[in-house]
Write a protein that holds these residues in place. Structure first.
Motif, PDB file in Angstrom:
ATOM      1  N   ILE B   4       5.255  -1.229   2.758  1.00 57.19           N
ATOM      2  CA  ILE B   4       5.073  -0.779   2.208  1.00 57.19           C
ATOM      3  C   ILE B   4       2.841  -1.192   1.968  1.00 57.19           C
ATOM      4  O   ILE B   4       2.000  -0.280   1.235  1.00 57.19           O
ATOM      5  N   ALA B  42       0.511  11.322  -7.938  1.00 53.04           N
ATOM      6  CA  ALA B  42       1.707  11.329  -7.806  1.00 53.04           C
ATOM      7  C   ALA B  42       2.749  12.008  -7.735  1.00 53.04           C
ATOM      8  O   ALA B  42       3.655  12.121  -7.068  1.00 53.04           O
ATOM      9  N   CYS B  46       5.175  14.250  -5.636  1.00 55.75           N
ATOM     10  CA  CYS B  46       6.427  14.372  -5.673  1.00 55.75           C
ATOM     11  C   CYS B  46       7.639  15.781  -5.875  1.00 55.75           C
ATOM     12  O   CYS B  46       8.629  16.217  -6.662  1.00 55.75           O
ATOM     13  N   ASP B  83      11.085  10.575  -2.838  1.00 54.37           N
ATOM     14  CA  ASP B  83      10.641  10.823  -4.249  1.00 54.37           C
ATOM     15  C   ASP B  83      10.584   9.645  -5.440  1.00 54.37           C
ATOM     16  O   ASP B  83       9.293   8.558  -5.252  1.00 54.37           O
ATOM     17  N   ASP B  84      11.882   8.261  -5.271  1.00 52.86           N
ATOM     18  CA  ASP B  84      11.954   7.218  -5.603  1.00 52.86           C
ATOM     19  C   ASP B  84      10.694   6.051  -4.928  1.00 52.86           C
ATOM     20  O   ASP B  84       9.788   5.752  -5.152  1.00 52.86           O
ATOM     21  N   GLU B  85      10.441   6.581  -3.537  1.00 53.92           N
ATOM     22  CA  GLU B  85      10.153   5.615  -2.779  1.00 53.92           C
ATOM     23  C   GLU B  85       8.295   6.106  -2.996  1.00 53.92           C
ATOM     24  O   GLU B  85       7.384   4.924  -2.610  1.00 53.92           O
ATOM     25  N   ARG B  87       6.824   7.200  -5.489  1.00 55.53           N
ATOM     26  CA  ARG B  87       6.334   6.699  -6.885  1.00 55.53           C
ATOM     27  C   ARG B  87       6.437   5.197  -6.749  1.00 55.53           C
ATOM     28  O   ARG B  87       5.052   4.505  -7.048  1.00 55.53           O
ATOM     29  N   GLU B  88       7.571   4.237  -6.186  1.00 56.21           N
ATOM     30  CA  GLU B  88       6.890   3.027  -6.060  1.00 56.21           C
ATOM     31  C   GLU B  88       5.510   2.526  -5.359  1.00 56.21           C
ATOM     32  O   GLU B  88       4.792   1.545  -5.015  1.00 56.21           O
ATOM     33  N   LEU B  89       5.508   3.309  -4.086  1.00 57.52           N
ATOM     34  CA  LEU B  89       4.578   3.456  -3.201  1.00 57.52           C
ATOM     35  C   LEU B  89       3.203   3.798  -3.796  1.00 57.52           C
ATOM     36  O   LEU B  89       2.081   3.219  -4.086  1.00 57.52           O
ATOM     37  N   LEU B  91       3.032   3.425  -7.166  1.00 58.52           N
ATOM     38  CA  LEU B  91       2.395   2.448  -7.916  1.00 58.52           C
ATOM     39  C   LEU B  91       2.074   1.348  -7.605  1.00 58.52           C
ATOM     40  O   LEU B  91       1.412   0.445  -8.232  1.00 58.52           O
ATOM     41  N   ALA B  92       2.186   1.038  -6.350  1.00 59.01           N
ATOM     42  CA  ALA B  92       1.391  -0.067  -5.506  1.00 59.01           C
ATOM     43  C   ALA B  92       0.321  -0.181  -5.770  1.00 59.01           C
ATOM     44  O   ALA B  92      -0.539  -0.511  -5.316  1.00 59.01           O
TER      45      ALA B  92
END
Lengths: 516, 115
Positions: B4, B42, B46, B83-85, B87-89, B91-92
């Motif tokens: 990541i 983001a 997604c 999609d969750d990954e 979103r996490e990416l 946000l980072a």
């Protein structure tokens, strides 16, 4: 912090924090010089003053206006030749420059009467021009002349004229950038909202921070017209005074030079809700994505795509010809505020040049953030360099060319470093697809100039070779290139005209029906 | 497949080299730009809808869609992420851009209260 200390500036230790080298592990939180601060005493800066930044950079490109300096004649020297913000009305704003010619007696007794007399005289001398901008200078600011009151008196007596007053004396900021700020705010406070424009399109923009250097604005205007976009005003290159009073009716502010004009865009967003879109008009890819972004805002993507396809097909083979011959050449990007970041990445990607240094005389830390972010590792970034630092950098970095303004450019020539005028251009315009090829052509011509090669020889002491003939640019540039490049059918030298602007004035554009 | 941190570095490098929206002149402007443009990007990555009914939102969307399209084109590994990954990416990435342009920035003008 990877600060760089110049040998010549060791006696001015404060200068150390004004230069950094971008290291391989550095980001902007580690490598950023100080900027937009008062010049350190002892460092002979090459900056302009706040008056210059207001008048000569931003005010004077307005084309249908008498621009008058209230001060000594010398303040208003920047005109034809040093400035090249042309216009489509015969270059009135460049050919005519006005000053009230303040002398010692006026400093003692006041210069307001002199100012009024000059305003009326100028309007009488040019009866077709009914708009005026007046600029405060150091001398008249110090004696407290009330320019606003005089301007109002004249407007009351001559109802057909309109006058804008800019209070940005030379001492009104660390550099010309202080003047950019002042005139932005003064214009929106005094003039925006005073005129209601005729809206002729569903898609209406202000084109902001563009000064029509050798026709840059007119090239971009061509694209906008081909997309059916109405450019309500240009701030300020080739711009009309009354159009700029109607900026509040645009749907979008398209901003090029954020350094000089972001203030008015920010205020237009806050006061009138007009969004600000920052774009890059230089280079094929940045320009294409910029045109597409504007088109997306209005939902007319296919119109932008057509332009991108046509222009890329026409000009890319010529850009590639120069790229093959410029690859790996070292360049110092030493222009003003915005061009260092407009060019820092794309000149490397699309022309193959290696940027070894960026500098700005008057930019802010924000400009350096953009420039350092976009240039490659190892580049030396300098804020407000003095002449000795510039020389030391050139001796150390050994660039093949520097892109800078006229004054430091002449210094570079003295030590036999080719220079290209990045402010007023050599053979612009440089914006647009064709303009970017012209830029590459000018860089090529400078680097491989046979005359420049001859200048490396000192006839007073060097041995002059007599066994070779005159070398051409192609002989220098192609000597190590493979045959598939030198004999390529897909690449070619620039084939455009010397003057590409006049044809734009005669061009007819498609009509797009207005929906609303 | 990069981890990541490497992914964030690649996405950040693209923004720094190709975009201008992250460098508005004041801290509050930068936070607003980062939040809206990266937030919309983001959503676009997604496959979610974004509201562009207001001119301001449409302008954010213009930059966000350029970013999302470019990311899809340049970074193949995005297509392998859920999609969750993503979103996490993103946000980072936003945290990183906020740090570089605002919280960790050396730009002394960011806190000027006026334009």
């Amino acid at each position: 912090m990877p600060y760089h200390e110049f040998d010549c500036s060791k006696c001015i230790p404060e200068r150390k924090k004004h230069a950094v080298v971008k290291g391989p592990e550095d980001d902007l939180t580690k490598a950023l010089p100080l900027g937009y601060l008062n010049t350190i005493p002892g460092s002979i800066s090459e900056r302009g003053c706040a008056y210059c930044g207001a008048k000569h950079v931003i005010g004077t490109p307005m084309k249908d206006v008498i621009h008058i300096s209230h001060g000594p004649t010398g303040c208003t020297y920047d005109t034809w030749q040093t400035k090249r913000y042309i216009s489509d009305n015969g270059n009135f704003q460049l050919k005519r420059t006005f000053a009230t010619d303040v002398k010692e007696k006026h400093i003692v007794f006041g210069a307001e009467k002199l100012l009024k007399q000059n305003i009326i005289e100028a309007f009488k001398a040019f009866p077709d021009i009914r708009r005026m901008t007046i600029y405060q200078t150091c001398a008249t600011a110090l004696i407290g002349d009330d320019i606003d009151a005089i301007a109002q008196e004249v407007m009351d007596e001559m109802p057909d004229v309109d006058i804008f007053v800019c209070n940005s004396p030379g001492f009104g900021g660390p550099s010309q950038s202080g003047g950019h700020h002042k005139i932005n705010i003064a214009w929106i406070n005094q003039k925006v909202g005073n005129v209601e424009p005729e809206i002729t399109s569903d898609y209406v923009i202000n084109y902001v921070g563009e000064y029509n250097i050798q026709g840059d604005q007119e090239v971009m205007l061509d694209y906008f017209k081909r997309m059916g976009i109405q450019v309500l005003s240009s701030f300020t290159g080739n711009g009309s005074y009354d159009d700029l009073r109607a900026m509040h009716r645009a749907h979008l502010n398209v901003l090029e030079c954020a350094r000089s004009a972001e203030y008015i865009c920010n205020e237009l967003r806050v006061r009138y809700g007009i969004p600000r879109l920052d774009i890059d008009g230089f280079g094929f890819e940045p320009l294409s994505s910029s045109l597409m972004k504007i088109a997306k805002f209005f939902g007319i993507e296919e119109r932008a795509q057509k332009i991108i396809d046509e222009e890329t097909a026409r000009w890319k083979p010529e850009l590639e010809w120069y790229k093959e011959r410029l690859k790996g050449k070292k360049i110092c990007l030493w222009p003003g505020g915005s061009k260092l970041w407009h060019w820092a990445n794309v000149i490397h990607e699309e022309m193959g040049l290696d940027v070894v240094s960026v500098y700005t005389k008057f930019g802010h830390q924000g400009d350096m953030e953009k420039g350092i972010a976009r240039c490659e590792v190892g580049a030396l970034a300098i804020d407000d360099p003095n002449e000795l630092e510039g020389l030391e950098a050139m001796y150390k970095l050994k660039p093949d060319i520097i892109l800078t303004g006229k004054r430091p450019g002449e210094v570079a020539k003295k030590i036999r470093v080719p220079y290209l005028n990045a402010h007023a251009y050599h053979n612009g315009p440089y914006k647009g697809y064709e303009g970017w090829v012209r830029f590459a052509r000018d860089i090529y011509n400078a680097i491989y100039s046979p005359i420049h090669r001859l200048s490396y020889l000192d006839i007073s002491k060097d041995e002059i070779p007599e066994d070779g003939g005159f070398m051409t640019q192609r002989m220098y540039s192609d000597v190590n290139l493979p045959e598939e490049v030198t004999k390529s059918d897909s690449m070619r030298e620039y084939t455009g005209k010397y003057n590409i602007i006049d044809d734009l004035h005669k061009k007819e554009y498609p009509e797009f029906n207005k929906k609303q | 497949m990069p981890d990541i941190n490497e992914k964030v570095a690649q996405l950040e490098n693209f923004i720094m080299k190709k975009c201008l929206w992250q460098f508005h002149s004041r801290a509050w402007d930068r936070k607003r730009q980062n939040e809206n443009i990266l937030g919309m990007a983001a959503k676009l990555l997604c496959g979610e809808e974004v509201d562009t009914s207001k001119p301001e939102d449409k302008c954010y969307w213009v930059d966000a869609s350029y970013l999302a399209d470019s990311y899809r084109e340049k970074f193949d590994w995005l297509s392998t992420m859920s999609d969750d990954e993503i979103r996490e990416l993103m946000l980072a990435l936003k945290a990183r851009i906020d740090f570089v342009t605002v919280d960790g920035s050396l730009n002394a003008e960011l806190t000027d209260p006026r334009y």
